[in-house]
Design an enzyme around this catalytic site. Sequence first.
Site, PDB file in Angstrom:
ATOM      1  N   CYS A  57       2.841  -4.520  -7.817  1.00 32.79           N
ATOM      2  CA  CYS A  57       1.437  -4.985  -7.758  1.00 32.79           C
ATOM      3  C   CYS A  57       0.917  -5.442  -9.122  1.00 32.79           C
ATOM      4  O   CYS A  57      -0.063  -6.184  -9.190  1.00 32.79           O
ATOM      5  CB  CYS A  57       0.552  -3.888  -7.195  1.00 32.79           C
ATOM      6  SG  CYS A  57       1.180  -3.258  -5.632  1.00 32.79           S
ATOM      7  N   HIS A  86      -6.517  -5.100  -8.545  1.00 38.69           N
ATOM      8  CA  HIS A  86      -5.533  -5.117  -7.459  1.00 38.69           C
ATOM      9  C   HIS A  86      -6.182  -4.538  -6.204  1.00 38.69           C
ATOM     10  O   HIS A  86      -6.940  -3.571  -6.273  1.00 38.69           O
ATOM     11  CB  HIS A  86      -4.314  -4.287  -7.856  1.00 38.69           C
ATOM     12  CG  HIS A  86      -3.354  -4.121  -6.731  1.00 38.69           C
ATOM     13  ND1 HIS A  86      -2.878  -5.197  -6.017  1.00 38.69           N
ATOM     14  CD2 HIS A  86      -2.810  -3.013  -6.164  1.00 38.69           C
ATOM     15  CE1 HIS A  86      -2.073  -4.754  -5.072  1.00 38.69           C
ATOM     16  NE2 HIS A  86      -2.017  -3.431  -5.137  1.00 38.69           N
ATOM     17  N   ASN A 140      -3.278  -5.340   1.245  1.00 37.41           N
ATOM     18  CA  ASN A 140      -2.572  -5.272  -0.035  1.00 37.41           C
ATOM     19  C   ASN A 140      -1.400  -6.253  -0.011  1.00 37.41           C
ATOM     20  O   ASN A 140      -0.505  -6.114   0.818  1.00 37.41           O
ATOM     21  CB  ASN A 140      -2.083  -3.824  -0.227  1.00 37.41           C
ATOM     22  CG  ASN A 140      -1.339  -3.602  -1.526  1.00 37.41           C
ATOM     23  OD1 ASN A 140      -0.995  -4.548  -2.233  1.00 37.41           O
ATOM     24  ND2 ASN A 140      -1.075  -2.352  -1.832  1.00 37.41           N
TER      25      ASN A 140
HETATM   26  N1  COA Z   1      -4.328   5.686  11.355  1.00 37.00           N
HETATM   27  C1  COA Z   1      -4.792   6.918  11.665  1.00 37.00           C
HETATM   28  N2  COA Z   1      -4.462   8.010  10.954  1.00 37.00           N
HETATM   29  C2  COA Z   1      -3.633   7.852   9.914  1.00 37.00           C
HETATM   30  C3  COA Z   1      -3.114   6.605   9.557  1.00 37.00           C
HETATM   31  C4  COA Z   1      -3.490   5.503  10.321  1.00 37.00           C
HETATM   32  N3  COA Z   1      -3.050   4.265  10.054  1.00 37.00           N
HETATM   33  N4  COA Z   1      -2.327   6.757   8.462  1.00 37.00           N
HETATM   34  C5  COA Z   1      -2.352   8.063   8.147  1.00 37.00           C
HETATM   35  N5  COA Z   1      -3.139   8.732   9.035  1.00 37.00           N
HETATM   36  C6  COA Z   1      -3.438  10.145   9.059  1.00 37.00           C
HETATM   37  C7  COA Z   1      -2.380  10.989   8.369  1.00 37.00           C
HETATM   38  O1  COA Z   1      -1.317  11.261   9.266  1.00 37.00           O
HETATM   39  C8  COA Z   1      -3.151  12.225   8.022  1.00 37.00           C
HETATM   40  O2  COA Z   1      -3.258  13.037   9.155  1.00 37.00           O
HETATM   41  P1  COA Z   1      -3.168  14.649   9.008  1.00 37.00           P
HETATM   42  O3  COA Z   1      -4.323  15.017   8.131  1.00 37.00           O
HETATM   43  O4  COA Z   1      -3.283  15.106  10.418  1.00 37.00           O
HETATM   44  O5  COA Z   1      -1.839  14.895   8.370  1.00 37.00           O
HETATM   45  C9  COA Z   1      -4.560  11.694   7.713  1.00 37.00           C
HETATM   46  O6  COA Z   1      -4.617  10.396   8.324  1.00 37.00           O
HETATM   47  C10 COA Z   1      -4.864  11.576   6.229  1.00 37.00           C
HETATM   48  O7  COA Z   1      -3.786  10.941   5.608  1.00 37.00           O
HETATM   49  P2  COA Z   1      -3.791  10.657   4.068  1.00 37.00           P
HETATM   50  O8  COA Z   1      -2.515  10.014   3.667  1.00 37.00           O
HETATM   51  O9  COA Z   1      -4.210  11.891   3.323  1.00 37.00           O
HETATM   52  O10 COA Z   1      -5.001   9.600   4.001  1.00 37.00           O
HETATM   53  P3  COA Z   1      -5.696   8.975   2.755  1.00 37.00           P
HETATM   54  O11 COA Z   1      -7.140   9.178   2.836  1.00 37.00           O
HETATM   55  O12 COA Z   1      -5.015   9.338   1.460  1.00 37.00           O
HETATM   56  O13 COA Z   1      -5.440   7.416   2.978  1.00 37.00           O
HETATM   57  C11 COA Z   1      -3.996   5.683   2.148  1.00 37.00           C
HETATM   58  C12 COA Z   1      -4.116   6.921   3.024  1.00 37.00           C
HETATM   59  C13 COA Z   1      -2.550   5.222   2.155  1.00 37.00           C
HETATM   60  C14 COA Z   1      -4.896   4.627   2.715  1.00 37.00           C
HETATM   61  C15 COA Z   1      -4.428   6.026   0.705  1.00 37.00           C
HETATM   62  O14 COA Z   1      -3.815   7.218   0.311  1.00 37.00           O
HETATM   63  C16 COA Z   1      -4.106   4.967  -0.306  1.00 37.00           C
HETATM   64  O15 COA Z   1      -4.628   3.891  -0.285  1.00 37.00           O
HETATM   65  N6  COA Z   1      -3.246   5.289  -1.298  1.00 37.00           N
HETATM   66  C17 COA Z   1      -2.987   4.505  -2.461  1.00 37.00           C
HETATM   67  C18 COA Z   1      -2.161   3.304  -2.195  1.00 37.00           C
HETATM   68  C19 COA Z   1      -1.824   2.700  -3.510  1.00 37.00           C
HETATM   69  O16 COA Z   1      -2.534   2.771  -4.475  1.00 37.00           O
HETATM   70  N7  COA Z   1      -0.665   2.127  -3.615  1.00 37.00           N
HETATM   71  C20 COA Z   1      -0.218   1.685  -4.901  1.00 37.00           C
HETATM   72  C21 COA Z   1      -0.473   0.281  -5.151  1.00 37.00           C
HETATM   73  S1  COA Z   1       0.375  -0.687  -3.992  1.00 37.00           S
END
Ligand code: COA
Length: 325
Positions: free
Chosen positions: A113, A252, A282
Amino acid sequence: MRKVGITGVGEYLPPRVLTNADLEKMVDTSDEWITTRTGIKERRIACANEATSDLALKAAKEALADARLNPEELDLIIVATITPDMQFPSVASIVQNALRAKTAVAFDVSAACAGFIYALSIAQQFISLGTYRNALVIGAEKLSSVTDWQDRNTCVLFGDGAGACVLKEVKTGGIISTYLGCDGSNMELLNLPAGGSRLPASQVTVEARQHFLKMQGNELFKIAVRTMTEAAEKVLKQAGMDFSDVDMIIPHQANARIIMAVGKRLGLSGDKIFLNIEKYGNMSSASTATALVEAVKEGRVKKGDIVLLDSFGAGLVWGACVIEW
Ligand code: COA
């Protein structure tokens, strides 16, 4: 040292739109979850017969036309990508041939990224030292080709696209400072395990779905906020500026919550933060590139404005750049 500025911009987003409602039919997710957790409403998906170089080429042609530069005059082409058409040759070589930019040196940069800012920084060095007169820098990705469409943790996040810019010597303004970083110790948080020399493609790797990207999003989230904040602070310090000088931050686009958290830490108000994640998700190296292009096209960045680019991604890598537009 010569001053180096961006003299033309272009982008290409494939026309096919995949909405959150479409994803609801593919995996156990909801528009509500995706929107509130990420800010994404839809993303673009390239056709099966379209490769990253096809997206890159279209963005490149628009940028060259905007800069009024003939491809035959190009000295350097750098494509930032983690989804090349094939292991080799580089996407940049394919674009060089398609543009008939016969005298241009061409290579890819793999910095996920942050790739677009890495590539900008490399091109800037070549031009400021006088090695080359101009450069075409492209961020292009077909992330849909490495996305596991059965994994709701990742498939709702990514999309395809390309952004490009032409760099040349300028009399005023241009790139003021760049700052790059890397921490390979956290590489397991985001990677694509198979298909390289460590795990060449085999029936086993295909069956184990190891040709799709894997991400520990939760852990990355915290590191992204901290690292993007620090990168912005460092690059501005190098530029002899502070946040009150910034007219627009173009970050980003991984998650709207990451972006707003960084903006809050930096004390930047919402109208100074450029967001297009709701339309595209993204797109790795193409995210910062297309966000810059769209900020310019929409008139949100005007001549004389101070623009701050800020990216973070797999590697882990990060990069920031201050430009006087
Ligand atoms: N739909 C519904 N539920 C989902 C889901 C989806 N698409 N994806 C994950 N979940 C669920 C998980 O299973 C989890 O359930 P649980 O609590 O029963 O285990 C819950 O949602 C929370 O998951 P979590 O991963 O903690 O969510 P989050 O708030 O951290 O959001 C991202 C997930 C990926 C959106 C977020 O962590 C993110 O954007 N991370 C950074 C990405 C990034 O910076 N990448 C680097 C640059 S590319």
